[in-house]
Structures are given as structure tokens and as C-alpha cells.
Design a protein around this motif. Structure first.
Motif, PDB file in Angstrom:
ATOM      1  N   ALA A 162       0.856  -1.185   0.000  1.00  0.00           N
ATOM      2  CA  ALA A 162       0.000   0.000   0.000  1.00  0.00           C
ATOM      3  C   ALA A 162       0.891   1.233   0.000  1.00  0.00           C
ATOM      4  CB  ALA A 162      -0.890  -0.004   1.227  1.00  0.00           C
ATOM      5  N   CYS A 163       0.406   2.306  -0.604  1.00  0.00           N
ATOM      6  CA  CYS A 163       1.090   3.599  -0.552  1.00  0.00           C
ATOM      7  C   CYS A 163       1.219   4.018   0.910  1.00  0.00           C
ATOM      8  CB  CYS A 163       0.279   4.628  -1.333  1.00  0.00           C
ATOM      9  SG  CYS A 163       0.884   6.314  -1.169  1.00  0.00           S
ATOM     10  N   GLU A 164       2.360   4.622   1.253  1.00  0.00           N
ATOM     11  CA  GLU A 164       2.568   5.052   2.640  1.00  0.00           C
ATOM     12  C   GLU A 164       1.939   6.408   2.936  1.00  0.00           C
ATOM     13  OE1 GLU A 164       6.676   4.824   3.833  1.00  0.00           O
ATOM     14  OE2 GLU A 164       6.941   2.894   2.821  1.00  0.00           O
ATOM     15  N   ASP A 167      -3.773   8.770   4.721  1.00  0.00           N
ATOM     16  CA  ASP A 167      -5.124   8.769   4.142  1.00  0.00           C
ATOM     17  C   ASP A 167      -5.196   8.192   2.730  1.00  0.00           C
ATOM     18  OD1 ASP A 167      -6.449   9.721   6.261  1.00  0.00           O
ATOM     19  OD2 ASP A 167      -6.574  11.800   5.580  1.00  0.00           O
ATOM     20  N   CYS A 168      -4.126   7.578   2.222  1.00  0.00           N
ATOM     21  CA  CYS A 168      -4.136   7.059   0.854  1.00  0.00           C
ATOM     22  C   CYS A 168      -4.278   5.543   0.899  1.00  0.00           C
ATOM     23  CB  CYS A 168      -2.856   7.443   0.117  1.00  0.00           C
ATOM     24  SG  CYS A 168      -2.834   6.842  -1.583  1.00  0.00           S
ATOM     25  N   SER A 169      -5.251   5.004   0.161  1.00  0.00           N
ATOM     26  CA  SER A 169      -5.483   3.558   0.185  1.00  0.00           C
ATOM     27  C   SER A 169      -5.020   2.878  -1.100  1.00  0.00           C
ATOM     28  CB  SER A 169      -6.975   3.284   0.403  1.00  0.00           C
ATOM     29  OG  SER A 169      -7.705   3.736  -0.732  1.00  0.00           O
ATOM     30  N   TRP A 183       5.388   5.125  -2.727  1.00  0.00           N
ATOM     31  CA  TRP A 183       4.238   5.996  -2.965  1.00  0.00           C
ATOM     32  C   TRP A 183       3.439   5.547  -4.185  1.00  0.00           C
ATOM     33  CZ3 TRP A 183       4.639   8.410   1.342  1.00  0.00           C
ATOM     34  CH2 TRP A 183       5.890   8.802   1.815  1.00  0.00           C
ATOM     35  N   CYS A 184       2.129   5.896  -4.173  1.00  0.00           N
ATOM     36  CA  CYS A 184       1.327   5.694  -5.379  1.00  0.00           C
ATOM     37  C   CYS A 184       1.958   6.518  -6.491  1.00  0.00           C
ATOM     38  CB  CYS A 184      -0.123   6.081  -5.121  1.00  0.00           C
ATOM     39  SG  CYS A 184      -0.382   7.753  -4.514  1.00  0.00           S
ATOM     40  N   SER A 185       2.241   7.780  -6.194  1.00  0.00           N
ATOM     41  CA  SER A 185       2.983   8.631  -7.129  1.00  0.00           C
ATOM     42  C   SER A 185       3.588   9.779  -6.336  1.00  0.00           C
ATOM     43  CB  SER A 185       2.060   9.180  -8.223  1.00  0.00           C
ATOM     44  OG  SER A 185       1.216  10.172  -7.684  1.00  0.00           O
ATOM     45  N   LEU A 188       0.989  12.686  -6.118  1.00  0.00           N
ATOM     46  CA  LEU A 188      -0.137  12.558  -5.200  1.00  0.00           C
ATOM     47  C   LEU A 188       0.311  12.525  -3.741  1.00  0.00           C
ATOM     48  CD1 LEU A 188      -2.632   9.986  -6.787  1.00  0.00           C
ATOM     49  CD2 LEU A 188      -3.135  12.320  -6.074  1.00  0.00           C
ATOM     50  N   CYS A 189       1.286  11.692  -3.408  1.00  0.00           N
ATOM     51  CA  CYS A 189       1.624  11.452  -1.999  1.00  0.00           C
ATOM     52  C   CYS A 189       3.090  11.702  -1.656  1.00  0.00           C
ATOM     53  CB  CYS A 189       1.276  10.019  -1.608  1.00  0.00           C
ATOM     54  SG  CYS A 189      -0.495   9.765  -1.409  1.00  0.00           S
ATOM     55  N   GLY A 190       3.994  11.381  -2.574  1.00  0.00           N
ATOM     56  CA  GLY A 190       5.429  11.488  -2.269  1.00  0.00           C
ATOM     57  C   GLY A 190       5.829  12.894  -1.887  1.00  0.00           C
TER      58      GLY A 190
END
Ligand SMILES: [Zn+2]
Length: 205
Positions: A162-164, A167-169, A183-185, A188-190
Motif C-alpha cells: 500500500a502507498c505510505e 489517508d491514501c489507500s 508511494w502511489c505517485s 499525489l503522496c510522495g
């Protein structure tokens, strides 16, 4: 009535089955459903390149199939949540052959597969292609089942994560050489996590 369009598909899973899982996710903390209706399922299949534009347009134009498409979308969401539960139990460790006992819903779908093979010529010589008949709305689940089958048979389950992000699933198959994807990207999250870490460092300095 025109239904509001869902945002573009999030295709960060690095495997079509992971992208399918991510059709319900909380990017940026906001719960989003990409498969609410049959029309949305068609749009997602097209964006994920599991269906060609011509076939998607043919299903869209078939008004008699519209209600059935919504039923199939309900089936797709149920399949997705089954996959989510399976991955929650099994991701992060090698997948043993004994997991077969948990794959009943997948094997049931695969038993209905009506794809066929064709030898075709191209730049690389003759190759064996897998084609789909795309006759009934139920056929929409077939490429998804094939993708999940590929994941369980060929992917390294230790690399499903899962992305770290807070709140990201979103989940992905980490295919990086160093197996260090977090990260997902970055967009978005990194970057958000880096900025938060930077702020924390400044506060403690
Ligand atoms: Zn994320």
C-alpha cells in the motif's frame, strides 16, 4: 440525464489487477468510486486498455443492455472487494499453492472465459494473439478475471504494497529494481510526505 463523469482512472498499480483494485480509493483522503455504473465500468476498461474503443462504443450504444451493464458493474465491485480481502490476507509474503482454496470466485469467472486464439502476422513475424468475443455484458468481467489470474500466478506477492501516504489507500506492485517504491505517485503522496517531513525537521531545529 447525463451522469457526472468520474475522474480519469488512476493507473499507478503497475499491474492491471492492481489498477482494478484501485477503482475504489481515497486519493488525497477523498473516497472515490470509479465503477458506480455500467457506463463507468466501460470507461475504466477502455482507460485501462482492457477493451478497445470500438467495443466500448458498441456496448454504450446498446440501450437494451444498459440495465444489464449496471448489474455487471455491481458484480465488478463485489469482485474487487473480494480481491481486496484476499490481498489484505496475502500481500507482503510469498503466495503459497494452498491459496488455491481461497480462489473459488476467481476460478468460477475463469470457467466462463470465451476468449480464443488467433495466429497473426506482424513486424515480429507470426504471433499467437488472445482475442475476446465481447458478446454479452457479462464478458466485461473476463479481462479483469484474466488480470487477477495473472497476478496470483506470476506476481511476487512480497512486492504488493500500500502507498505510505497519509489517508491514501492506493496499492501497487513494486517492480522497481531496488524494491523501494513507497508511494502511489510522487505527485499525489510522495511530495506531500516530503513537505511534511521538511516542516517537522524545521519545527524540531
Ligand atoms: Zn498515495
Amino acid at each position: 440525464m447525463k451522469e457526472p463523469a468520474s475522474p480519469p482512472a488512476v493507473l499507478i498499480g503497475d499491474h492491471p489487477a492492481m489498477d482494478f483494485l484501485n477503482t475504489h480509493a481515497t486519493p488525497g483522503g477523498l473516497a472515490t468510486e470509479w465503477l458506480a455504473t455500467g457506463t463507468e465500468l466501460l470507461r475504466w476498461l477502455e482507460q485501462a486498455k482492457l477493451m478497445d474503443a470500438e467495443t466500448a462504443a458498441r456496448f454504450r450504444a446498446d440501450k437494451a443492455a444498459a440495465a444489464q451493464l449496471d448489474v455487471v458493474a455491481t458484480g465488478a465491485r463485489a469482485l474487487r472487494e473480494w480481491l481486496r480481502a484476499f490481498l489484505r490476507r496475502r500481500a507482503g509474503q510469498p503466495l503459497p499453492a494452498a491459496a488455491e482454496a481461497e480462489l473459488g470466485p476467481l476460478n468460477l469467472l475463469l470457467a466462463g472465459d470465451r476468449s480464443y486464439a488467433r495466429v497473426a502476422g506482424g513486424a515480429e513475424g507470426l504471433t499467437l494473439q488472445r482475442l475476446r468475443r465481447w458478446e454479452t455484458p457479462e464478458d466485461l468481467l473476463q479481462p479483469i478475471a484474466a488480470a487477477i489470474a495473472d497476478l496470483v500466478c506470476h506476481a511476487d506477492f512480497q512486492r504488493i504494497r500500500a502507498c505510505e501516504g497519509h489517508d491514501c489507500s492506493l496499492m501497487f506492485l513494486d517492480r522497481t529494481k531496488a524494491h523501494a517504491r513507497r508511494w502511489c505517485s510522487m505527485a499525489l503522496c510522495g511530495n506531500r510526505a516530503k513537505a511534511a517531513a521538511h516542516r517537522a525537521r524545521r519545527r524540531s531545529a
